[in-house]
Design a protein around this motif. Structure first.
Motif, short mmCIF file in Angstrom:
data_model
loop_
_atom_site.label_atom_id
_atom_site.label_comp_id
_atom_site.label_asym_id
_atom_site.label_seq_id
_atom_site.Cartn_x
_atom_site.Cartn_y
_atom_site.Cartn_z
N ARG A 213 0.84 -1.20 0.00
CA ARG A 213 0.00 0.00 0.00
C ARG A 213 0.88 1.25 0.00
NH1 ARG A 213 -5.26 -1.06 2.13
NH2 ARG A 213 -5.42 -3.26 2.66
N LEU A 214 0.38 2.29 -0.63
CA LEU A 214 1.06 3.58 -0.60
C LEU A 214 0.66 4.26 0.71
CD1 LEU A 214 2.77 5.58 -2.36
CD2 LEU A 214 0.62 6.71 -2.80
N VAL A 215 1.63 4.43 1.62
CA VAL A 215 1.31 5.02 2.92
C VAL A 215 1.22 6.53 2.83
CG1 VAL A 215 2.02 5.20 5.31
CG2 VAL A 215 2.50 3.13 4.03
N GLN A 216 2.17 7.13 2.12
CA GLN A 216 2.23 8.58 2.07
C GLN A 216 3.11 9.00 0.90
OE1 GLN A 216 3.66 10.21 5.72
NE2 GLN A 216 2.92 12.29 5.30
N ALA A 217 2.74 10.07 0.24
CA ALA A 217 3.57 10.62 -0.82
C ALA A 217 3.64 12.12 -0.65
CB ALA A 217 3.00 10.27 -2.19
N GLY A 218 4.79 12.70 -0.93
CA GLY A 218 4.94 14.14 -0.78
C GLY A 218 6.38 14.54 -0.89
N SER A 219 6.68 15.80 -0.57
CA SER A 219 8.06 16.27 -0.66
C SER A 219 8.87 15.62 0.47
CB SER A 219 8.11 17.78 -0.53
OG SER A 219 7.89 18.13 0.81
N PRO A 220 10.18 15.49 0.29
CA PRO A 220 11.00 14.86 1.34
C PRO A 220 10.83 15.55 2.69
CG PRO A 220 12.28 15.17 -0.66
CD PRO A 220 10.96 15.83 -0.90
N GLN A 221 10.80 16.91 2.67
CA GLN A 221 10.67 17.64 3.94
C GLN A 221 9.36 17.29 4.63
OE1 GLN A 221 11.40 18.94 1.03
NE2 GLN A 221 13.32 20.10 1.20
N THR A 222 8.27 17.31 3.88
CA THR A 222 6.97 17.02 4.47
C THR A 222 6.97 15.63 5.11
OG1 THR A 222 6.06 18.23 2.61
CG2 THR A 222 4.51 16.97 3.96
N LEU A 223 7.49 14.67 4.37
CA LEU A 223 7.46 13.30 4.90
C LEU A 223 8.33 13.15 6.13
CD1 LEU A 223 5.98 12.60 2.29
CD2 LEU A 223 7.24 10.45 2.28
N TYR A 224 9.48 13.82 6.10
CA TYR A 224 10.40 13.68 7.21
C TYR A 224 9.84 14.35 8.47
CZ TYR A 224 14.85 13.60 9.71
OH TYR A 224 15.84 13.37 10.63
N GLN A 225 9.24 15.54 8.27
CA GLN A 225 8.76 16.27 9.43
C GLN A 225 7.34 15.91 9.83
OE1 GLN A 225 9.56 20.20 8.05
NE2 GLN A 225 11.77 19.94 8.33
N HIS A 226 6.53 15.50 8.86
CA HIS A 226 5.14 15.19 9.17
C HIS A 226 4.75 13.82 8.66
CE1 HIS A 226 4.87 19.34 10.40
NE2 HIS A 226 5.34 19.71 9.21
N PRO A 227 5.39 12.77 9.14
CA PRO A 227 5.01 11.43 8.68
C PRO A 227 3.61 11.08 9.16
CG PRO A 227 6.55 11.29 10.51
CD PRO A 227 6.45 12.74 10.15
N ARG A 228 2.96 10.23 8.38
CA ARG A 228 1.56 9.92 8.69
C ARG A 228 1.44 9.06 9.95
NH1 ARG A 228 -1.99 8.65 3.81
NH2 ARG A 228 -1.80 10.92 3.81
N ASP A 229 2.38 8.15 10.15
CA ASP A 229 2.27 7.29 11.33
C ASP A 229 3.67 7.00 11.90
OD1 ASP A 229 3.36 5.42 9.57
OD2 ASP A 229 1.38 4.67 9.02
N PRO A 230 3.72 6.50 13.14
CA PRO A 230 5.02 6.26 13.77
C PRO A 230 5.93 5.35 12.95
CG PRO A 230 3.27 6.05 15.39
CD PRO A 230 2.59 6.22 14.06
N GLU A 231 5.35 4.37 12.28
CA GLU A 231 6.17 3.44 11.50
C GLU A 231 6.89 4.16 10.37
OE1 GLU A 231 3.79 0.00 10.79
OE2 GLU A 231 5.50 -1.10 9.98
#
Lengths: 344, 507
Positions: A213-231
């Motif tokens: 499954r695709l958990v999250q997609a976005g800019s590297p900064q967004t993903l690093y600072q605002h990940p969708r879940d702890p994993e």
């Protein structure tokens, strides 16, 4: 205007769902990294884009053309998408020059010049042209594979863990070289990797896959600072996860009161990156204190483990410089820079 | 250095075996010199020899390409398509090896009595020998990195073009090796071609030998035959080149995608089914028919006697050949060097010599210098050792390589004497490989006809020679039990080859 559009791609191998409803869009002239642990389905996704495999369900659209709808569509050799795979997949029975010219139209008049240009482009010496693949180093093989794929002037280049077989130092050099070459040629790229550092530093867009499954997609900064879940947070880098009570833009946690960027209120889990936490010596912004339980000297970057009092949490690992390392057993205060991320 | 001292007796032993394996070649050279150039000219440069060479050449030129086409096509079907029953067809493709070549032609002669000459020879030879190509080609197909084929597709090649421009060139080594094996068999095979009355150099030598056992004429044709063998070996080296087609890179190869046959599956099935019918169905049916016609009466004491003699000879030859090969195998793993490479080449070349030439040389040399040895078990076993030396080397080398010297040193460090270390570690680890060598050689001896015919003392009847004597009298019924027993005894060979090709493919 998107170049590649994937819509709810699903693919099963027997009882195993390799991909489960993955949707993703790729803009022209961008660099996307698909990252996930092994078995997450990222290679399958790439093979579906290349046309080596077809999805059970879902649509692949490329440059306005329908490439696949369910298990039917355009075969790989008619797609014009370049690919560089893990170990280059050079033709072992052909010389470097013949490998590079493999995709040229038959009897191309400017063959020799184009080979020379492509070798030049991937920063290889022209004398390499007569060598055989097994006479090249790993990095050189990858460069030849890139040149071979570039020879077709594709709009999209797929990179299937192309750096993972290389030594650490070479890996970074190669990554920079590939970015440079693709940027110069104006080619959109999709990189598949299990290495999150590689993904973050390569791409404009990062897509995290987990269990198909695709958990999250976005800019590297967004993903690093605002990940969708702890994993996802832990997958993209070291993370300090703490239980907290959030009120009015602040979280009260084991480190004291920390600003957050969230309208959430009540109990929640918050995340800080270790580089946000520092050992405060002079007590300018003293937070709650802790006891140093382990000090690992590592040269430029040292790791200090600090156990917080009265809380059943594993010690917090802090990366710090080797200057003024605290002593084992010392009581220290911890400071936080920036805001914490709240998992809603 | 003291370290090399223990090797000396081993080197001496290996050198003796190597010298012995040079006997056939030395004999040919010596006869050529002895009879003089004039006699050589009259014996070799005559129309009859020209005919034989031409016939053998046509046989090679037709059989090998046909076998390549059959083997590559079948290997592709079983390894790369979703053909129903792929594993079954893979087994059926190598099982013909359990049927000796001359039993193949016996089956075809019984079914089609008019089968004769070049066309018949090529037909039966393809059926009997194509597995020698199928095995390496199928193994190579399994080993190929499918990522390379994907790369070719991404560069704009249609599937058919991928096969011819990327897959086939990578099979070159396997095809060269298999073709060489078939080519050498075609040169040395006697029974298959004698049965359907197609004259080759090998059948001519046996004919000459049977009229007079020590004729320069036979030796001279032997010289021509050896020249052909050496030419073939050289040609293969030339064609193979010093390419390296191994996978580049370290990642684990993904299994290849299987080509979907779809609605072609049923028509395509006809191909392996027909082939299995021709290679296995025909021998089994004809054998079955003869057995049924003969009833219980044909299973007499002579069959039991021949089985017993064959097993004794096969085991004795297997053990002897393995013992003879052991020093060389040990040297080639533990003390590689220039001398070792030369000695090893001697061990290997002799296996590619036709049985007729080896037997001819041994008979002539003993008659002249060691008459008491002529027509003895010892000479027959010596012939087997020479013929099957390379087979014995194969299993031994692999297993000795699995017992690295470090293990011996570790044992010594733990208090064993060097002798104990060799016995408890190296020999223990090499034992399975030695057993495999004995088995491989024994199975070869079970089906050996030509050299046995020429070397066996009177009164010795193996399955092959009894079978041959009976078919020569056109008593096909009485011959059937011998053929059946040879096939039964050879089946383990097929299992072994199958397992080995799986293992080399890393599965």
């Amino acid at each position: 205007m998107t170049l590649l559009h994937l819509e709810t791609i699903s693919k099963r191998y027997g009882p195993v769902a390799a991909l489960d409803g993955v949707s993703l869009s790729v803009e022209p002239d961008s660099r996307t990294a698909v990252v996930g642990p092994s078995g997450s389905g990222k290679s399958t996704l790439l093979r579906i884009i290349a046309g080596f495999e077809f999805p059970d369900r879902g649509i692949v659209r490329f440059d306005g053309k329908q490439f696949a709808e369910g298990p039917a569509g355009v075969p790989a050799h008619k797609r014009g998408i370049g690919i560089v795979s893990q170990d280059g997949a050079l033709f072992p029975h052909l010389s470097v020059a013949d490998n590079i010219a493999f995709g040229f139209a038959r009897g191309a008049p400017d063959r020799a010049r184009r080979i020379a240009d492509l070798l030049d482009m991937v920063e290889l010496d022209g004398a390499m042209a007569t060598r055989r693949p097994h006479q090249l180093s790993g990095g050189q093989q990858q460069r030849v594979a890139l040149a071979r794929a570039l020879g077709r002037r594709p709009q999209l280049m797929l990179l299937d863990e192309p750096f993972s077989a290389l030594d650490t130092g070479l890996r970074e050099t190669m990554r920079k070289a590939v970015v440079r070459v693709l940027q110069t040629a104006g080619i959109t790229a999709i990189l598949v990797t299990h290495d999150q550092t590689e993904a973050l530093s390569f791409a404009d867009q990062v897509a995290v896959l987990r269990e198909g499954r695709l958990v999250q997609a976005g800019s590297p900064q967004t993903l690093y600072q605002h990940p969708r879940d702890p994993e996802t947070a832990r997958f993209l880098g070291d993370a300090v996860l703490l239980p907290a009570t959030v009120t009015n833009g602040f979280a009260d946690c084991a480190l004291g009161r920390v600003p957050v960027e969230s309208g959430h209120a009540g109990k929640a889990e918050i995340m800080l990156r270790p580089e946000q936490i520092s050992i405060v010596v002079d007590g300018a912004t003293p937070q709650e204190g802790g006891r140093v339980v382990d000090v690992q000297f590592g040269g430029a970057v040292c790791t200090v483990a600090v156990a917080l009092p009265d809380i059943a949490l594993p010690p917090i690992l802090i990366k710090t410089s080797s200057i003024a390392l605290p002593a084992l057993g010392a009581l220290v205060h911890l400071g936080v820079t920036g805001k914490a991320h709240v998992f809603a | 250095m003291g370290a090399s001292r223990p090797h000396v007796p081993v080197i001496v032993f290996a050198a003796l075996v190597a010298m012995f394996s040079l006997v056939p070649l030395g004999f040919i050279g010596w006869v050529t010199y002895d009879v003089g150039w004039e006699t050589v000219k009259t014996l070799v440069f005559r129309p009859r020899v020209g005919e034989l060479i031409l016939g053998t050449l046509y046989l090679e030129l037709l059989t090998i390409p046909l076998s390549i086409a059959v083997a590559v096509g079948l290997a592709w079907l079983t390894e790369r398509t979703d053909i129903p029953g792929a594993r079954l067809w893979a087994w059926l493709a190598i099982t013909p090896l359990a049927v000796p070549a001359f039993v193949h032609s016996y089956a075809w002669v019984s079914l089609v009595p008019g089968i004769r000459g070049l066309a018949g020879g090529v037909f039966v030879a393809v059926l009997a020998y194509f597995p020698f190509l199928y095995l390496p080609v199928a193994a190579a197909l399994r080993r190929l990195d499918p990522a390379v084929e994907d790369a070719a597709a991404s560069l704009g090649l249609a599937p058919v073009a991928v096969f011819f421009r990327v897959v086939l060139p990578q099979l070159r080594l396997a095809i060269c090796g298999g073709s060489l094996l078939i080519g050498l068999h075609l040169l040395s095979e006697y029974g298959l071609f004698a049965m359907i009355r197609f004259d080759t150099l090998a059948t001519a030598i046996v004919d000459q030998f049977q009229s007079s056992y020590n004729s320069p004429a036979a030796s001279m044709i032997g010289g021509v035959l050896v020249t052909c063998c050496l030419f073939l070996l050289g040609l293969e080296v030339l064609l193979r080149g010093n390419e390296r087609y191994a996978r580049i890179g370290a990642g684990a190869a993904r299994p290849a995608n299987l080509q979907r046959l779809g609605r072609f599956a049923l028509p395509v099935l006809l191909l392996p089914a027909t082939l299995a019918m021709l290679t296995l169905g025909v021998p089994l049916l004809t054998l079955g028919r003869w057995l049924w016609l003969g009833g219980a009466a044909i299973w007499d004491n002579e069959v039991t006697g021949a089985v017993g003699q064959t097993i004794v000879l096969a085991l004795a030859g297997g053990i002897l050949a393995t013992m003879a090969a052991a020093p060389m195998a040990w040297l080639s793993v533990r003390a590689p060097g220039r001398l070792q490479r030369f000695l090893e080449a001697c061990h290997y070349y002799v296996g590619s010599l036709p049985g007729v030439v080896v037997a001819l040389a041994l008979v002539s040399v003993t008659v002249r210098f060691l008459l008491p040895l002529y027509q003895t078990f010892a000479l027959l076993l010596a012939g087997y050792v020479l013929l099957f030396l390379p087979r014995a080397m194969v299993g031994l080398r692999a297993s000795i390589a699995q017992a690295p010297v470090e293990l011996e040193r570790a044992a010594v460090a733990l208090g064993r004497t060097p002798g104990q270390a060799v016995r408890q570690i190296t020999l223990r680890l090499a034992a399975p490989g030695a057993a495999a060598s004995v088995a491989l050689v024994s199975l070869g001896i079970t089906n050996e006809l030509t050299a046995t015919l020429m070397l066996a003392p009177t009164g010795v009847d193996t399955l092959a020679t009894r079978f041959w004597a009976l078919t020569s009298e056109i008593d096909y019924v009485a011959a059937a039990p011998y053929a059946v027993m040879m096939v039964v005894l050879s089946l383990p060979l097929t299992l072994f080859l199958h397992a080995q090709s799986k293992r080399t493919a890393g599965q």
